[in-house]
Design a protein around this motif. Structure first.
Motif, PDB file in Angstrom:
ATOM      1  N   THR A 142       0.956  -1.143   0.075  1.00 32.46           N
ATOM      2  CA  THR A 142       0.031  -0.040   0.000  1.00 32.46           C
ATOM      3  C   THR A 142       0.681   1.418  -0.187  1.00 32.46           C
ATOM      4  N   ARG A 143       1.840   1.322   0.758  1.00 38.75           N
ATOM      5  CA  ARG A 143       2.435   2.475   0.879  1.00 38.75           C
ATOM      6  C   ARG A 143       3.647   2.565  -0.432  1.00 38.75           C
ATOM      7  N   ASP A 144       3.967   1.551  -1.020  1.00 36.91           N
ATOM      8  CA  ASP A 144       4.809   1.844  -2.186  1.00 36.91           C
ATOM      9  C   ASP A 144       3.990   2.021  -3.446  1.00 36.91           C
ATOM     10  N   GLN A 145       2.799   1.245  -3.542  1.00 35.96           N
ATOM     11  CA  GLN A 145       1.905   1.298  -4.757  1.00 35.96           C
ATOM     12  C   GLN A 145       0.780   2.159  -4.737  1.00 35.96           C
ATOM     13  N   GLY A 146       0.254   2.254  -3.373  1.00 31.57           N
ATOM     14  CA  GLY A 146      -0.793   3.184  -3.324  1.00 31.57           C
ATOM     15  C   GLY A 146      -2.214   2.481  -3.207  1.00 31.57           C
ATOM     16  N   VAL A 188      -7.480  -3.937  -0.385  1.00 32.78           N
ATOM     17  CA  VAL A 188      -6.963  -4.595  -1.701  1.00 32.78           C
ATOM     18  C   VAL A 188      -5.726  -5.387  -1.534  1.00 32.78           C
ATOM     19  N   ALA A 189      -4.716  -4.737  -0.739  1.00 35.02           N
ATOM     20  CA  ALA A 189      -3.458  -5.085  -0.564  1.00 35.02           C
ATOM     21  C   ALA A 189      -3.732  -6.657   0.058  1.00 35.02           C
ATOM     22  N   ARG A 190      -4.521  -6.470   1.120  1.00 36.45           N
ATOM     23  CA  ARG A 190      -4.690  -7.563   2.058  1.00 36.45           C
ATOM     24  C   ARG A 190      -5.504  -8.860   1.257  1.00 36.45           C
ATOM     25  N   THR A 191      -6.581  -8.702   0.508  1.00 40.35           N
ATOM     26  CA  THR A 191      -7.524  -9.749   0.144  1.00 40.35           C
ATOM     27  C   THR A 191      -7.129  -9.819  -1.323  1.00 40.35           C
ATOM     28  N   VAL A 192      -6.339  -8.978  -2.095  1.00 38.26           N
ATOM     29  CA  VAL A 192      -6.162  -9.523  -3.677  1.00 38.26           C
ATOM     30  C   VAL A 192      -4.483  -9.678  -3.586  1.00 38.26           C
ATOM     31  N   MET A 218      -3.814   3.673   3.030  1.00 43.04           N
ATOM     32  CA  MET A 218      -3.497   3.209   4.652  1.00 43.04           C
ATOM     33  C   MET A 218      -4.893   3.627   5.499  1.00 43.04           C
ATOM     34  N   ALA A 219      -5.466   4.510   4.889  1.00 46.14           N
ATOM     35  CA  ALA A 219      -6.693   5.120   5.532  1.00 46.14           C
ATOM     36  C   ALA A 219      -7.997   4.108   5.412  1.00 46.14           C
ATOM     37  N   GLU A 240     -11.434   4.093  -0.666  1.00 47.64           N
ATOM     38  CA  GLU A 240     -12.102   3.322  -1.570  1.00 47.64           C
ATOM     39  C   GLU A 240     -11.331   3.341  -2.936  1.00 47.64           C
ATOM     40  N   LEU A 241     -10.792   4.485  -3.395  1.00 56.21           N
ATOM     41  CA  LEU A 241     -10.035   4.775  -4.185  1.00 56.21           C
ATOM     42  C   LEU A 241      -8.765   5.249  -3.808  1.00 56.21           C
ATOM     43  N   GLY A 242      -7.531   4.619  -4.195  1.00 55.83           N
ATOM     44  CA  GLY A 242      -6.169   5.319  -4.000  1.00 55.83           C
ATOM     45  C   GLY A 242      -5.782   6.101  -5.196  1.00 55.83           C
TER      46      GLY A 242
END
Length: 482
Positions: free
Chosen positions: A91-95, A100-104, A318-319, A323-325
């Motif tokens: 999340t921090r590197d890609q946004g 999404v990072a966790r589940t996908v 990270m928030a 819903e949309l980064g």
């Protein structure tokens, strides 16, 4: 040990040969979050040499299949163990939003290693009934050799896993080269492979920019290149690989059509197309990117689509409420914005969005989700890959015209059909030229299903049993026993 600023070669973490480094940024804030080594040609040569040596080392080459399977399964367990850390890094590197990072991304990476761990003991040859008397012919599936795995910035961890897992399952050795924008989870994945017990040199990771990738592609001792990224770079890889006829697998761009039939459940189609178009802020090769809607339903669909995307909460990944980064970089944001402006100039009707987010989000690379109405087939937003949160809506009169319009593109990665009529869905699924057709659902890959495209969307297939084909060579053995 903090591995940022290090390359992973022959089981050791080392600085670049000339000490060069580059920074990676948080796309939500633009701030530096890490420093990475910039691999040189000397580093590429060292990594290829390590992979070549490991390929012949009995510790890897003679490792029983069941033991190789255990190594892959152990990587999956370690990914699960470090899931929180990996998700936050991604999340921090890609946004992408943390959910999404966790589940996908993280869950998908672990699942790929588990899936191919199951295949290791099932990579079989066959006996052929040849016509020569007193002769037995059988085939062996053997590793291709040293594989360069070059991954993109949109799903760096998961796409690394869907290349790395089958390559290792088939007994190859690898050099993983992540995109320079998003190297952090690939470095951690190398740590996990090392911890799992892969022999030194089997897995190597080089961070760096395009020059590093070119050096890998052009290296005479690399046997195969597996690349995911833009069609233009893929074409360059094909040209560069011609000198020594490397094996090449390419998963490239897309411009997926999504067809909303007259009988479709519009509310369900809107929900599904928002998910299919805006996962990871539209930075997905298979994202639904042009919407063909029956003329009698197009106004309703467009209004509901615009309302749905306008209600999405933009924010840092990270928030928890996001819903949309952000988009991955300011450079990419400017490219998306230029294409939106071109759409307006060509006469498309801007319904919502169409601008960079301001206020508290101004320091990041945030772009408001954008819906265009009245789009024509020849417009840029309907033909070129935007790779961002831009949704062009087109209308159609007759279903008989749909396949020709959907196929009028250089790409053929994915497509979607929204219909409650089974015959309509089957007919269109057969007529549309795309590697994957999704009916009444978003474009979500699975390790068990082949993935790849037609035309300019690439060569070969990843995932499923088909990935074993691209990471092995078939050898025929003739045994005369007369």
């Amino acid at each position: 040990m903090d591995v940022r600023g290090r390359l992973f070669i022959a089981g050791e973490w080392t600085a670049a040969a000339d000490g060069a480094e580059f920074t990676t940024l948080d796309p939500a804030t633009g701030s530096v979050i890490g420093t990475c080594a910039e691999a040189t040609e000397a580093d590429v040569d060292a990594a290829v040499g390590a992979a070549r040596q490991a390929l012949a080392d009995p510790a890897w080459a003679r490792l029983p299949a069941a033991e190789r399977a255990k190594l892959l399964w152990r990587v999956a367990e370690l990914i699960d163990r470090d899931a929180t850390l990996l998700a936050e890094l991604e999340t921090r590197d890609q946004g992408q939003p943390l959910g999404v990072a966790r589940t996908v991304s993280v869950a998908g990476a672990a699942e790929h290693f588990r899936y191919y761990a199951g295949w290791v003991t099932k990579i079989e040859g066959a006996v052929s009934p040849v016509s020569f008397p007193d002769t037995t012919h059988f085939t062996r599936r053997e590793p291709v050799g040293v594989c360069a795995l070059i991954t993109p910035w949109n799903f760096p961890l998961m796409i690394a896993a869907w290349k790395l897992a089958p390559a290792l399952a088939c007994g190859n050795t690898v050099i993983l080269k992540p995109a320079e924008q998003t190297p952090l989870t690939s470095l951690h994945l190398a740590r996990l492979c090392d911890e799992a017990g892969f022999p030194p040199g089997v897995v190597n990771v080089l961070t760096g920019g395009p020059a590093t990738g070119r050096a890998l592609v052009e290296h005479p001792r690399v046997d195969k290149v597996s690349f995911t990224g833009s069609t233009e770079v893929g074409q360059g890889i094909v040209r560069a690989s011609a000198n020594d006829l490397k094996r090449v697998t390419l998963e490239l761009g897309g411009k997926a059509p999504s067809i909303i039939a007259r009988d479709a459940d519009i509310d369900a189609a809107v929900r599904g197309n928002v998910q299919g178009a805006l996962l990871n802020s539209g930075q997905v090769c298979a994202a639904y990117a042009r919407f063909y809607v029956d003329r009698r339903r197009v106004e309703e669909f467009t209004e509901k689509l615009a309302a749905a995307v306008a209600a999405l909460r933009l924010g840092p990944g990270m928030a928890p409420e996001t819903e949309l980064g952000p988009l991955v970089s300011d450079e990419h944001l400017r490219r998306v914005d230029a294409m939106v402006k071109e759409g307006v100039a060509e006469g498309a009707e801007l319904v919502t969005g169409g601008a960079r987010a301001d206020g508290d989000l101004e320091s990041g690379h945030f772009y408001r989700p954008t819906v265009f109405a009245g789009v024509r087939d020849e417009m840029t937003v309907a033909r070129q890959e935007v790779f961002g949160p831009v949704l062009p809506v087109l209308s159609y009169e007759d279903e008989d015209e749909l396949a020709a319009r959907a196929n009028d593109t250089r790409y053929g990665l994915a497509a979607a059909i929204w219909s409650r009529d089974l015959s309509t869905a089957h007919r269109l699924a057969a007529d549309i030229r795309a590697g994957a057709v999704f009916v009444n659902m978003p474009p979500v890959p699975d390790p068990a299903a082949p993935w790849g495209g037609f035309g300019a969307s690439g060569w070969g297939r990843e995932m499923g049993a088909q990935a074993l084909d691209v990471f092995t060579e078939t050898k025929g053995v003739w045994m005369h026993h007369g």
